[in-house]
Design a protein around this motif. Structure first.
Motif, PDB file in Angstrom:
ATOM      1  N   ALA A   1     -11.524   7.674   7.512  1.00  0.00           N
ATOM      2  CA  ALA A   1     -10.113   7.766   7.884  1.00  0.00           C
ATOM      3  C   ALA A   1      -9.500   6.374   7.980  1.00  0.00           C
ATOM      4  O   ALA A   1     -10.127   5.433   8.470  1.00  0.00           O
ATOM      5  CB  ALA A   1      -9.981   8.494   9.213  1.00  0.00           C
ATOM      6  N   LEU A   2      -8.283   6.274   7.520  1.00  0.00           N
ATOM      7  CA  LEU A   2      -7.502   5.041   7.612  1.00  0.00           C
ATOM      8  C   LEU A   2      -6.190   5.358   8.307  1.00  0.00           C
ATOM      9  O   LEU A   2      -5.750   6.510   8.336  1.00  0.00           O
ATOM     10  CB  LEU A   2      -7.155   4.507   6.215  1.00  0.00           C
ATOM     11  CG  LEU A   2      -8.269   4.152   5.259  1.00  0.00           C
ATOM     12  CD1 LEU A   2      -7.696   3.868   3.871  1.00  0.00           C
ATOM     13  CD2 LEU A   2      -9.022   2.949   5.776  1.00  0.00           C
ATOM     14  N   SER A   3      -5.572   4.333   8.840  1.00  0.00           N
ATOM     15  CA  SER A   3      -4.193   4.429   9.286  1.00  0.00           C
ATOM     16  C   SER A   3      -3.429   3.426   8.440  1.00  0.00           C
ATOM     17  O   SER A   3      -3.789   2.243   8.413  1.00  0.00           O
ATOM     18  CB  SER A   3      -4.074   4.082  10.767  1.00  0.00           C
ATOM     19  OG  SER A   3      -2.719   4.152  11.171  1.00  0.00           O
ATOM     20  N   ILE A   4      -2.410   3.893   7.724  1.00  0.00           N
ATOM     21  CA  ILE A   4      -1.638   2.990   6.878  1.00  0.00           C
ATOM     22  C   ILE A   4      -0.196   2.952   7.329  1.00  0.00           C
ATOM     23  O   ILE A   4       0.331   3.927   7.880  1.00  0.00           O
ATOM     24  CB  ILE A   4      -1.710   3.375   5.380  1.00  0.00           C
ATOM     25  CG1 ILE A   4      -1.187   4.793   5.139  1.00  0.00           C
ATOM     26  CG2 ILE A   4      -3.131   3.202   4.849  1.00  0.00           C
ATOM     27  CD1 ILE A   4      -0.995   5.155   3.678  1.00  0.00           C
ATOM     28  N   ALA A   5       0.437   1.810   7.132  1.00  0.00           N
ATOM     29  CA  ALA A   5       1.861   1.639   7.419  1.00  0.00           C
ATOM     30  C   ALA A   5       2.518   1.243   6.102  1.00  0.00           C
ATOM     31  O   ALA A   5       1.991   0.409   5.371  1.00  0.00           O
ATOM     32  CB  ALA A   5       2.063   0.565   8.474  1.00  0.00           C
ATOM     33  N   PHE A   6       3.666   1.874   5.794  1.00  0.00           N
ATOM     34  CA  PHE A   6       4.305   1.554   4.523  1.00  0.00           C
ATOM     35  C   PHE A   6       5.796   1.847   4.533  1.00  0.00           C
ATOM     36  O   PHE A   6       6.301   2.586   5.369  1.00  0.00           O
ATOM     37  CB  PHE A   6       3.637   2.303   3.375  1.00  0.00           C
ATOM     38  CG  PHE A   6       3.765   3.804   3.421  1.00  0.00           C
ATOM     39  CD1 PHE A   6       4.737   4.462   2.704  1.00  0.00           C
ATOM     40  CD2 PHE A   6       2.881   4.555   4.186  1.00  0.00           C
ATOM     41  CE1 PHE A   6       4.839   5.848   2.738  1.00  0.00           C
ATOM     42  CE2 PHE A   6       2.972   5.936   4.217  1.00  0.00           C
ATOM     43  CZ  PHE A   6       3.963   6.583   3.498  1.00  0.00           C
ATOM     44  N   THR A   7       6.472   1.227   3.576  1.00  0.00           N
ATOM     45  CA  THR A   7       7.851   1.550   3.256  1.00  0.00           C
ATOM     46  C   THR A   7       7.865   1.985   1.799  1.00  0.00           C
ATOM     47  O   THR A   7       6.926   1.684   1.044  1.00  0.00           O
ATOM     48  CB  THR A   7       8.802   0.348   3.437  1.00  0.00           C
ATOM     49  OG1 THR A   7       8.330  -0.745   2.660  1.00  0.00           O
ATOM     50  CG2 THR A   7       8.914  -0.054   4.900  1.00  0.00           C
TER      51      THR A   7
END
Length: 141
Positions: free
Chosen positions: A93-99
């Protein structure tokens, strides 16, 4: 003299992942940082659905939002950072932040979405531990 920017050169030296998908949600661009973040090489990711990085339990919500953005040509995540769970090739599992940015053709019709992605897993886990510790300390008082 006007300087011409080579998009692929720029995208491949960025520290953040650049993932571009077409209107159907198939990956059409995947830079070296996306390889590092998600574990898939560009040749493994290109032509695949975004499902390869979307946890199964979130796919329906993801595709609902994706289709709405394709239909309306708008997204609220152009300037607002979205943080979501994601999947690494190895299943972790990853946590990603993006626009994201909507990509249009010469007629103004939406043809895809570009996402600038950062692995936010370490910060997310540290935040979760901090909240747990605060809850423990408050329970003792």
């Amino acid at each position: 003299m006007k300087y011409q920017v080579d998009f692929e050169q720029l995208a491949n030296v960025m520290g953040d992942g650049v993932v571009i998908s077409d209107a159907k949600g198939e990956i059409v661009f995947w830079n070296s940082a996306a390889e590092r973040i998600f574990g898939y090489t560009a040749s493994e990711a290109l032509g695949k659905s975004l499902d390869i990085i979307t946890p199964e339990r979130f796919r329906e919500r993801h595709w609902d939002g994706y289709k709405k953005s394709m239909e309306t040509g708008t997204t609220r995540y152009g300037s607002t950072l979205l943080t979501v769970p994601a999947l690494h090739k190895e299943g972790k599992a990853l946590s990603i932040a993006f626009t994201v940015a909507m990509l249009t053709n010469d007629d103004g019709n939406v043809e895809g979405i570009a996402a600038i992605v950062r692995d936010d897993t370490a910060r997310f886990q540290a935040d979760r531990l901090l909240k747990k510790r605060i809850a423990e300390l408050e329970a003792k008082s």
